[in-house]
Design an enzyme around this catalytic site. Structure first.
Site, PDB file in Angstrom:
ATOM      1  CB  SER A  68      26.636  44.829  50.280  1.00 52.53           C
ATOM      2  OG  SER A  68      25.306  44.075  49.929  1.00 52.53           O
ATOM      3  CE  LYS A  70      29.116  38.267  51.885  1.00 52.20           C
ATOM      4  NZ  LYS A  70      30.553  37.493  51.748  1.00 52.20           N
ATOM      5  CG  HIS A 126      26.563  42.377  52.622  1.00 51.51           C
ATOM      6  ND1 HIS A 126      27.371  41.977  51.460  1.00 51.51           N
ATOM      7  CD2 HIS A 126      27.597  43.061  53.632  1.00 51.51           C
ATOM      8  CE1 HIS A 126      28.536  42.263  51.582  1.00 51.51           C
ATOM      9  NE2 HIS A 126      28.787  42.752  52.781  1.00 51.51           N
ATOM     10  N   GLY A 132      24.169  43.170  46.997  1.00 49.04           N
ATOM     11  CA  GLY A 132      22.540  43.367  47.199  1.00 49.04           C
ATOM     12  C   GLY A 132      22.427  44.875  47.746  1.00 49.04           C
TER      13      GLY A 132
END
Length: 115
Positions: free
Chosen positions: A88, A20, A47, A90
């Site tokens: 991601s 990531k 992340h 989030g």
């Protein structure tokens, strides 16, 4: 304080594997100077784990951080290839075009692609 910005490497990613990454805008506190950096590591399950390491390090230099999004990088140092893809959950999807430009400035002899 702008000197602090120049001391921060544009790219800091793992030397090999799939992991990531996040795109982070760093800015001098109370100033206008800023730049975007790429950070990625296999040790991050999510992340936000990357951001949780980057943010305190930047604050110690008098810089503010803002995560611009994330994705994944596949780094094959044997074949000199980097692939930027994904997003991601989030932070949303990073601007992979910006990431690729940052990577090109460091990995000059690599083939770099994005999806």
């Amino acid at each position: 304080m702008a000197d602090s910005l120049s001391k921060v490497p544009d790219v800091d990613i793992d030397p090999d594997g799939k992991f990531k990454y996040i795109l982070v805008n760093i800015k001098v506190k109370g100033g206008t100077e800023q730049k975007v950096i790429v950070r990625g590591t296999k040790t991050a399950e999510y992340h936000n784990h990357i951001f949780e390491k980057v943010n305190p390090a930047m604050e110690a230099l008098g810089l503010e951080c803002n995560c611009l999004g994330g994705g994944k990088i596949e780094h094959n140092n044997t074949e000199k290839k980097l692939r930027v893809f994904g997003e991601s959950t989030g932070y949303g999807k990073a601007d992979h075009a910006v990431t690729v430009e940052k990577l090109k400035s460091v990995f000059k002899d690599y083939e770099i692609t994005m999806e």
